[in-house]
Write a protein that holds these residues in place. Structure first.
Motif, PDB file in Angstrom:
ATOM      1  N   ARG A 199      18.872  -0.681   8.437  1.00  0.00           N
ATOM      2  CA  ARG A 199      18.144  -1.424   9.460  1.00  0.00           C
ATOM      3  C   ARG A 199      18.588  -2.884   9.500  1.00  0.00           C
ATOM      4  O   ARG A 199      19.156  -3.411   8.549  1.00  0.00           O
ATOM      5  CB  ARG A 199      16.646  -1.346   9.189  1.00  0.00           C
ATOM      6  N   GLY A 200      18.309  -3.545  10.611  1.00  0.00           N
ATOM      7  CA  GLY A 200      18.697  -4.939  10.770  1.00  0.00           C
ATOM      8  C   GLY A 200      17.512  -5.875  10.630  1.00  0.00           C
ATOM      9  O   GLY A 200      16.921  -6.289  11.627  1.00  0.00           O
ATOM     10  N   MET A 201      17.159  -6.206   9.406  1.00  0.00           N
ATOM     11  CA  MET A 201      16.072  -7.166   9.166  1.00  0.00           C
ATOM     12  C   MET A 201      16.696  -8.554   9.124  1.00  0.00           C
ATOM     13  O   MET A 201      16.917  -9.143   8.058  1.00  0.00           O
ATOM     14  CB  MET A 201      15.380  -6.827   7.849  1.00  0.00           C
ATOM     15  N   CYS A 202      17.022  -9.074  10.319  1.00  0.00           N
ATOM     16  CA  CYS A 202      17.828 -10.293  10.438  1.00  0.00           C
ATOM     17  C   CYS A 202      16.950 -11.547  10.511  1.00  0.00           C
ATOM     18  O   CYS A 202      15.914 -11.561  11.184  1.00  0.00           O
ATOM     19  CB  CYS A 202      18.709 -10.222  11.674  1.00  0.00           C
ATOM     20  N   HIS A 203      17.398 -12.607   9.830  1.00  0.00           N
ATOM     21  CA  HIS A 203      16.687 -13.877   9.778  1.00  0.00           C
ATOM     22  C   HIS A 203      17.541 -14.993  10.372  1.00  0.00           C
ATOM     23  O   HIS A 203      18.773 -14.955  10.284  1.00  0.00           O
ATOM     24  CB  HIS A 203      16.368 -14.281   8.330  1.00  0.00           C
ATOM     25  N   ILE A 204      16.871 -15.994  10.934  1.00  0.00           N
ATOM     26  CA  ILE A 204      17.528 -17.253  11.275  1.00  0.00           C
ATOM     27  C   ILE A 204      16.720 -18.377  10.643  1.00  0.00           C
ATOM     28  O   ILE A 204      15.498 -18.454  10.816  1.00  0.00           O
ATOM     29  CB  ILE A 204      17.652 -17.460  12.798  1.00  0.00           C
ATOM     30  N   TYR A 205      17.414 -19.199   9.866  1.00  0.00           N
ATOM     31  CA  TYR A 205      16.770 -20.348   9.210  1.00  0.00           C
ATOM     32  C   TYR A 205      17.154 -21.627   9.937  1.00  0.00           C
ATOM     33  O   TYR A 205      18.342 -21.912  10.122  1.00  0.00           O
ATOM     34  CB  TYR A 205      17.185 -20.430   7.739  1.00  0.00           C
ATOM     35  N   ILE A 206      16.153 -22.414  10.339  1.00  0.00           N
ATOM     36  CA  ILE A 206      16.370 -23.689  11.010  1.00  0.00           C
ATOM     37  C   ILE A 206      16.162 -24.800   9.989  1.00  0.00           C
ATOM     38  O   ILE A 206      15.037 -25.052   9.540  1.00  0.00           O
ATOM     39  CB  ILE A 206      15.397 -23.868  12.208  1.00  0.00           C
ATOM     40  N   HIS A 207      17.254 -25.458   9.618  1.00  0.00           N
ATOM     41  CA  HIS A 207      17.192 -26.519   8.605  1.00  0.00           C
ATOM     42  C   HIS A 207      16.635 -27.801   9.226  1.00  0.00           C
ATOM     43  O   HIS A 207      16.579 -27.947  10.453  1.00  0.00           O
ATOM     44  CB  HIS A 207      18.583 -26.742   8.019  1.00  0.00           C
ATOM     45  N   GLU A 208      16.257 -28.738   8.382  1.00  0.00           N
ATOM     46  CA  GLU A 208      15.593 -29.964   8.843  1.00  0.00           C
ATOM     47  C   GLU A 208      16.449 -30.811   9.766  1.00  0.00           C
ATOM     48  O   GLU A 208      15.915 -31.579  10.581  1.00  0.00           O
ATOM     49  CB  GLU A 208      15.148 -30.797   7.642  1.00  0.00           C
ATOM     50  N   PRO A 260      25.205   7.730   9.002  1.00  0.00           N
ATOM     51  CA  PRO A 260      23.907   7.701   9.688  1.00  0.00           C
ATOM     52  C   PRO A 260      23.686   6.348  10.348  1.00  0.00           C
ATOM     53  O   PRO A 260      23.953   5.300   9.766  1.00  0.00           O
ATOM     54  CB  PRO A 260      22.910   7.925   8.541  1.00  0.00           C
ATOM     55  N   ARG A 261      23.201   6.384  11.578  1.00  0.00           N
ATOM     56  CA  ARG A 261      22.949   5.136  12.316  1.00  0.00           C
ATOM     57  C   ARG A 261      21.586   5.255  12.987  1.00  0.00           C
ATOM     58  O   ARG A 261      21.436   5.963  13.975  1.00  0.00           O
ATOM     59  CB  ARG A 261      24.050   4.912  13.353  1.00  0.00           C
ATOM     60  N   GLY A 262      20.603   4.597  12.402  1.00  0.00           N
ATOM     61  CA  GLY A 262      19.254   4.702  12.941  1.00  0.00           C
ATOM     62  C   GLY A 262      18.245   4.003  12.068  1.00  0.00           C
ATOM     63  O   GLY A 262      18.570   3.085  11.321  1.00  0.00           O
ATOM     64  N   GLY A 263      17.004   4.477  12.142  1.00  0.00           N
ATOM     65  CA  GLY A 263      15.910   3.842  11.443  1.00  0.00           C
ATOM     66  C   GLY A 263      15.823   4.211   9.974  1.00  0.00           C
ATOM     67  O   GLY A 263      16.628   4.989   9.449  1.00  0.00           O
ATOM     68  N   ASP A 264      14.812   3.645   9.324  1.00  0.00           N
ATOM     69  CA  ASP A 264      14.628   3.835   7.883  1.00  0.00           C
ATOM     70  C   ASP A 264      14.523   5.300   7.491  1.00  0.00           C
ATOM     71  O   ASP A 264      15.096   5.733   6.485  1.00  0.00           O
ATOM     72  CB  ASP A 264      13.363   3.104   7.419  1.00  0.00           C
ATOM     73  N   LYS A 265      13.779   6.075   8.280  1.00  0.00           N
ATOM     74  CA  LYS A 265      13.550   7.472   7.919  1.00  0.00           C
ATOM     75  C   LYS A 265      14.844   8.269   7.942  1.00  0.00           C
ATOM     76  O   LYS A 265      15.073   9.116   7.075  1.00  0.00           O
ATOM     77  CB  LYS A 265      12.505   8.092   8.850  1.00  0.00           C
ATOM     78  N   LEU A 266      15.689   8.017   8.942  1.00  0.00           N
ATOM     79  CA  LEU A 266      16.976   8.716   9.019  1.00  0.00           C
ATOM     80  C   LEU A 266      17.856   8.344   7.835  1.00  0.00           C
ATOM     81  O   LEU A 266      18.436   9.230   7.180  1.00  0.00           O
ATOM     82  CB  LEU A 266      17.690   8.383  10.331  1.00  0.00           C
ATOM     83  N   ILE A 267      17.960   7.047   7.555  1.00  0.00           N
ATOM     84  CA  ILE A 267      18.803   6.593   6.442  1.00  0.00           C
ATOM     85  C   ILE A 267      18.313   7.196   5.134  1.00  0.00           C
ATOM     86  O   ILE A 267      19.110   7.684   4.315  1.00  0.00           O
ATOM     87  CB  ILE A 267      18.805   5.059   6.356  1.00  0.00           C
ATOM     88  N   GLU A 268      17.008   7.189   4.935  1.00  0.00           N
ATOM     89  CA  GLU A 268      16.429   7.729   3.708  1.00  0.00           C
ATOM     90  C   GLU A 268      16.698   9.225   3.588  1.00  0.00           C
ATOM     91  O   GLU A 268      17.060   9.719   2.510  1.00  0.00           O
ATOM     92  CB  GLU A 268      14.926   7.463   3.691  1.00  0.00           C
ATOM     93  N   PHE A 269      16.547   9.949   4.702  1.00  0.00           N
ATOM     94  CA  PHE A 269      16.772  11.395   4.696  1.00  0.00           C
ATOM     95  C   PHE A 269      18.212  11.722   4.316  1.00  0.00           C
ATOM     96  O   PHE A 269      18.474  12.591   3.470  1.00  0.00           O
ATOM     97  CB  PHE A 269      16.449  11.975   6.079  1.00  0.00           C
ATOM     98  N   VAL A 270      19.161  11.021   4.931  1.00  0.00           N
ATOM     99  CA  VAL A 270      20.576  11.280   4.653  1.00  0.00           C
ATOM    100  C   VAL A 270      20.915  10.903   3.211  1.00  0.00           C
ATOM    101  O   VAL A 270      21.611  11.650   2.507  1.00  0.00           O
ATOM    102  CB  VAL A 270      21.471  10.519   5.645  1.00  0.00           C
ATOM    103  N   THR A 271      20.427   9.750   2.759  1.00  0.00           N
ATOM    104  CA  THR A 271      20.716   9.299   1.401  1.00  0.00           C
ATOM    105  C   THR A 271      20.209  10.288   0.361  1.00  0.00           C
ATOM    106  O   THR A 271      20.875  10.554  -0.650  1.00  0.00           O
ATOM    107  CB  THR A 271      20.087   7.915   1.158  1.00  0.00           C
ATOM    108  N   GLU A 272      19.048  10.865   0.608  1.00  0.00           N
ATOM    109  CA  GLU A 272      18.440  11.776  -0.360  1.00  0.00           C
ATOM    110  C   GLU A 272      19.043  13.175  -0.325  1.00  0.00           C
ATOM    111  O   GLU A 272      18.972  13.905  -1.319  1.00  0.00           O
ATOM    112  CB  GLU A 272      16.929  11.876  -0.106  1.00  0.00           C
TER     113      GLU A 272
END
Length: 415
Positions: free
Chosen positions: A222-231, A199-211
């Motif tokens: 989903r891609g909950m991606c972060h970038i951290y800028i250090h001091e 499955p390739r898509g949003g939370d609802k699709l992933i959840e549906f397939v997993t269940e």
């Protein structure tokens, strides 16, 4: 029963495909590339129909994901040719040994069999998924979202025509355009006929397939991606990376959703980053300390608890000021999706600590998260970005769509 009959044909085609040569599979991809260009008018006409059917309230980023044009079709054709040029992953010998009794053991790569790919709005995924899965010797079942059904139908016809011209079974591909979710649910129960579901898509699709799936899953979360800028980050580099990660193409899973920044440089750098993103009209959702710095600017809102869990896939960004590297890592551990994370710092020790402690498929130092992509990684494409840990993690390329098995040659040995 008609669906089961089709699945049995796909399963049979997958067994026949095991006997195909590298040249045959490459020929299909090359023919498909030619047909994409030759049939571009009909493809774009179908795509225009899908775009016309979208509600007027559809976000611009979603519309962009659905849209095809001559340039994007050209890129799709090039991608097919690139996959054709990649080494064949099949029958590669990864281990060899001879036992004291004379048995010769060889571990080789073999196809998974039948791969069922479910995707949402981006129709180019149909071409990319087929090329990677097929090159790895797998029969493919593709089911796109209802928003792209006319476009994907046109693409499925092209792929089947390429199979026919190369004298391979058209049953190697089953393209599904019916938007009825009951069909997907039925397919997810066919563990005897389908080997893996992606499955390739949003939370609802992933959840549906997993269940609902009885079939092994390669999950592309989903891609909950972060970038951290250090001091100690270089301001110019940090700004360029942040602007690229958020604005170059916000509607994809490797775009940045949350900016974390060290308190020692937040007051000076955040306004500069805001100004750099302002031509793109980015909406900001800021935690209290970041909001205090940015509140004089328009389109800056106070972040809520739900903000840190939201994958916007749009020109929107979360922002939080942190006290330390450890606090940044803790935030990512709590809210990240284990997709792609990045740190910007001048200190290698700090960078390596971040890369070791952050639990994600791709962890960057001084680079945009936008590179988490099969083509960018030199894999020739991908079925998605796996956020799980078993079988494959990160871009799902050719080798990830095979499994290793043992071939044993004997001369009459018994135990």
């Amino acid at each position: 029963m008609e669906l089961i009959s089709k699945l049995k044909k796909v399963n049979k085609a997958s067994r026949q495909l095991r006997l195909s040569t590298t040249e045959q599979r490459n020929q299909v991809l090359k023919i498909a590339a030619e047909l994409l260009i030759a049939e571009q008018k009909s493809i774009l006409k179908a795509n225009a129909q899908d775009l016309k059917n979208l509600p007027s309230s559809t976000p611009a980023a979603f519309r962009d994901r659905l849209t095809l044009d001559i340039t994007r079709l050209g890129h799709m054709a090039v991608s097919l040719l690139q996959v054709a040029e990649l080494p064949d992953p099949l029958n590669v010998e990864t281990e060899k040994r001879q036992l004291p009794n004379g048995l010769l053991l060889r571990k080789v790569r073999s196809p998974l069999g039948v791969v069922f790919m479910i995707f949402e709005s981006r129709p180019n995924v149909a071409i990319e998924a087929f090329s990677i899965g097929f090159k790895a010797g797998n029969a493919m079942i593709l089911r796109g979202g209802k928003e792209s059904q006319h476009t994907t139908a046109a693409l499925y016809r092209i792929l089947k025509a390429a199979l026919k011209q190369a004298d391979l079974s058209e049953d190697t591909l089953l393209g599904i355009t019916d938007p009825d979710r009951k069909i997907v649910n039925q397919l997810l129960k066919q563990k005897e006929l389908i080997d893996v579901v992606v499955p390739r898509g949003g939370d609802k699709l992933i959840e549906f397939v997993t269940e609902n799936s009885l079939i092994p899953i390669i999950k592309n979360d989903r891609g909950m991606c972060h970038i951290y800028i250090h001091e100690d980050a270089r301001p110019e580099m940090a700004t360029q990376i942040l602007v690229n990660a958020k604005t170059q193409r916000p509607g994809v899973c490797n775009s940045m959703e949350t900016l974390l920044i060290h308190e020692k440089i937040a007051a000076t750098l955040l306004p500069k980053v805001y100004e750099a993103m302002s031509p793109f009209h980015v909406r900001w959702y800021a935690a209290p300390r970041a909001f205090k710095i940015l509140k004089k600017f328009p389109m800056v809102n106070v972040a809520t608890e739900s903000s840190w869990k939201t994958e916007y896939l749009d020109f929107a960004i979360n922002c939080k000021v942190v006290n330390s590297l450890e606090q940044a890592i803790d935030h990512i551990q709590e809210f990240g999706s284990r997709h792609s994370e990045s740190i910007v710092t001048s200190n290698e020790v700090t960078a390596r600590k971040f890369q070791q402690e952050v639990d994600a498929a791709a962890v960057y130092w001084n680079a945009s998260t936008r590179f988490t992509d099969g083509f960018e990684f030199g894999l020739g494409g991908e079925l998605g970005i796996s956020t799980q840990k078993l079988h494959v993690r990160g871009p799902v390329g050719l080798a990830a769509l095979t499994s290793e098995r043992w071939l044993i040659d004997g001369t009459g040995q018994i135990r």
